[in-house]
Design an enzyme around this catalytic site. Structure first.
Site, PDB file in Angstrom:
ATOM      1  N   ARG A  49      82.423  46.173 -42.756  1.00  0.00           N
ATOM      2  CA  ARG A  49      82.613  47.609 -42.859  1.00  0.00           C
ATOM      3  C   ARG A  49      83.061  47.961 -44.258  1.00  0.00           C
ATOM      4  O   ARG A  49      83.745  47.181 -44.918  1.00  0.00           O
ATOM      5  CB  ARG A  49      83.744  48.049 -41.916  1.00  0.00           C
ATOM      6  CG  ARG A  49      83.435  47.824 -40.487  1.00  0.00           C
ATOM      7  CD  ARG A  49      84.554  48.392 -39.651  1.00  0.00           C
ATOM      8  NE  ARG A  49      85.619  47.409 -39.493  1.00  0.00           N
ATOM      9  CZ  ARG A  49      86.344  47.269 -38.384  1.00  0.00           C
ATOM     10  NH1 ARG A  49      86.110  48.046 -37.344  1.00  0.00           N
ATOM     11  NH2 ARG A  49      87.289  46.368 -38.313  1.00  0.00           N
ATOM     12  N   ASP A  51      85.276  51.265 -45.812  1.00  0.00           N
ATOM     13  CA  ASP A  51      86.037  52.417 -45.326  1.00  0.00           C
ATOM     14  C   ASP A  51      85.537  53.725 -45.930  1.00  0.00           C
ATOM     15  O   ASP A  51      84.754  53.726 -46.883  1.00  0.00           O
ATOM     16  CB  ASP A  51      87.521  52.231 -45.663  1.00  0.00           C
ATOM     17  CG  ASP A  51      88.176  51.175 -44.780  1.00  0.00           C
ATOM     18  OD1 ASP A  51      87.616  50.868 -43.708  1.00  0.00           O
ATOM     19  OD2 ASP A  51      89.247  50.666 -45.172  1.00  0.00           O
ATOM     20  N   TYR A 111      84.348  42.226 -54.182  1.00  0.00           N
ATOM     21  CA  TYR A 111      84.660  43.643 -54.370  1.00  0.00           C
ATOM     22  C   TYR A 111      85.035  43.870 -55.827  1.00  0.00           C
ATOM     23  O   TYR A 111      85.622  42.990 -56.457  1.00  0.00           O
ATOM     24  CB  TYR A 111      85.838  44.079 -53.489  1.00  0.00           C
ATOM     25  CG  TYR A 111      85.474  44.340 -52.049  1.00  0.00           C
ATOM     26  CD1 TYR A 111      85.111  45.619 -51.635  1.00  0.00           C
ATOM     27  CD2 TYR A 111      85.509  43.328 -51.106  1.00  0.00           C
ATOM     28  CE1 TYR A 111      84.794  45.881 -50.308  1.00  0.00           C
ATOM     29  CE2 TYR A 111      85.187  43.576 -49.768  1.00  0.00           C
ATOM     30  CZ  TYR A 111      84.835  44.856 -49.381  1.00  0.00           C
ATOM     31  OH  TYR A 111      84.517  45.110 -48.071  1.00  0.00           O
ATOM     32  N   ARG A 196      92.250  47.548 -51.466  1.00  0.00           N
ATOM     33  CA  ARG A 196      92.964  48.732 -51.965  1.00  0.00           C
ATOM     34  C   ARG A 196      94.471  48.493 -52.028  1.00  0.00           C
ATOM     35  O   ARG A 196      95.147  48.975 -52.933  1.00  0.00           O
ATOM     36  CB  ARG A 196      92.639  49.949 -51.108  1.00  0.00           C
ATOM     37  CG  ARG A 196      91.182  50.418 -51.327  1.00  0.00           C
ATOM     38  CD  ARG A 196      90.785  51.514 -50.376  1.00  0.00           C
ATOM     39  NE  ARG A 196      91.711  52.632 -50.464  1.00  0.00           N
ATOM     40  CZ  ARG A 196      91.770  53.613 -49.581  1.00  0.00           C
ATOM     41  NH1 ARG A 196      90.950  53.632 -48.543  1.00  0.00           N
ATOM     42  NH2 ARG A 196      92.646  54.586 -49.734  1.00  0.00           N
TER      43      ARG A 196
END
Lengths: 265, 265
Positions: A49, A51, A111, A196
């Site tokens: 996923r 976000d 990422y 994050r």
């Protein structure tokens, strides 16, 4: 037949990847357009996923379909790009063995988090702006403490929904680029909200609010309470998903592809 | 004292540069923030207008003000960037002689038009997407016919408001870049709507709708009726404004500055 589809999307307008009732998600748009182009109902499964508001410069999904006779994969890609909204694009579709799985077969994910230290009106939607240059050396010392296998409970969004919080981190560091910085983290898996929270806490190191040693202590504490606040979604890109050799053609590698780059070039 | 201020802005949200009643324009926002930071009412004058939706990676404006005692120019830049909305940024403020003029003293202006030929979800707001690669050689043959001094009535938006339509064009050509193309045009001046009409007509050459010779004939006809339709605003950037040597510091040159680049890097 089972297929892998390689996607990129701007997360700005979407409530994340995964289909949810009554919300606009990337998966909903992709399934709608795939079903339209292939003229059959299509369900997809993503490598993971993303976000709300998080971008992907490389996301991989799988689905099962019978391609209409004579319809080439490249033609499906072309038609799909015409059908998809402008913030979602695909570059590659290829057949995989029937049991190949976009999520379970992924060996590593990368990422990137993009920070601007010079005001840039054109990257507002795709980066975080800092008006002071952070201490990159301290941030990289802290980031290095994540290399290896650790329980990332301290940097997870919520308890629940995960079997375990252990991630093996192969790479984690900040790199200077003109006008800003990019944080790149590559691991076998990520827990929810991890990047994050890691970036938010590293930026606290970069501002001198906490030390690199304190960052390491937060990681080792396996407790959510000490981490900094999550960095905003708009700077975050899922930038690469890697599979065992042979499953994905060379052409799928994001290197050099403009829309697979973490930020537009 | 008179000052030059060097700006960049994302035109997406604005009705162009120039203040108009009851509309959100870049000039309105810049004057509001300058007045706030300098604590005096400020009126500005730009090197030229940009139309609704057109971006500027380098725009120069002038204004008259008395800087509060002890307030350094770099501090004004810093405070201004904090006050300005995220889609507008400044990098440089410097004093100029009292009669220096952002518009009349500009010796050359450069515009860039960005085209993507690979779908790129991250540059939707800053480029035009073409799903077929245009004939760059033919477009460049056509573009070369503009080098020199010509009456650009054929590529002007409306008759009226200009004293004359003669522009001296120093450079006009397309350059390949990863995933796309950039058209760069440098001239002493531009008439209204000129770049978008030139690009729209060049793209007709690139699609094979008209020949390079027909493009040249349209230019020489000095008649608006034959030109193609205007290319959409979102691909267009005012990318450099040049002044006589000595008026603007070296640091103002856009080369290598991330937000002065035609597109984000």
């Amino acid at each position: 037949m089972r297929y892998f589809l390689h996607l990129a999307y701007d997360g700005t307008l979407y409530h994340g990847w995964q289909v949810q009732p009554n919300t606009l998600t990337v998966q909903r748009e992709v399934e709608r357009c795939l079903s339209q182009v292939l003229r059959q109902p299509i369900s997809t499964l993503g490598s993971g996923r993303t976000d709300t508001g998080v971008h992907a410069s490389h996301q991989v999904i799988h689905f099962d379909a019978e391609l209409p006779a004579g319809l080439e994969e490249a033609t499906v890609v072309y038609r799909l790009n015409r059908a998809l909204p402008p913030g979602i694009a695909t570059r590659l579709l290829h057949e995989v063995p029937p049991r190949a799985h976009a999520r379970f077969d992924a060996e590593a994910r990368t990422y990137e988090y993009h920070v601007r230290t010079v005001p840039d009106p054109f990257s507002v939607a795709h980066s975080l702006y800092l008006d002071r240059h952070p201490d990159v050396e301290a941030m990289n010392e802290a980031a290095a403490s994540m290399i290896g296998s650790f329980d990332f409970t301290s940097f997870s969004k919520v308890k629940g929904g995960e079997n375990h919080y252990v991630c093996t981190c192969y790479e984690a560091g900040w790199h200077e680029e003109p006008g800003g910085l990019v944080f790149r983290i590559r691991a076998n898996r990520f827990v929810r909200g991890m990047v994050r929270l890691v970036v938010g806490t590293l930026l606290a190191v970069g501002r001198g609010k906490i030390t690199a040693a304190e960052f390491k202590a937060i990681l080792l504490a396996q407790s959510r309470v000490d981490a900094g606040s999550a960095a905003p979604a708009q700077g975050l890109f899922l930038s690469r998903v890697e599979y065992p050799e042979g499953l994905v053609p060379e052409a799928a590698a994001p290197t050099g592809m403009p829309y697979f780059a973490g930020r537009p070039r």
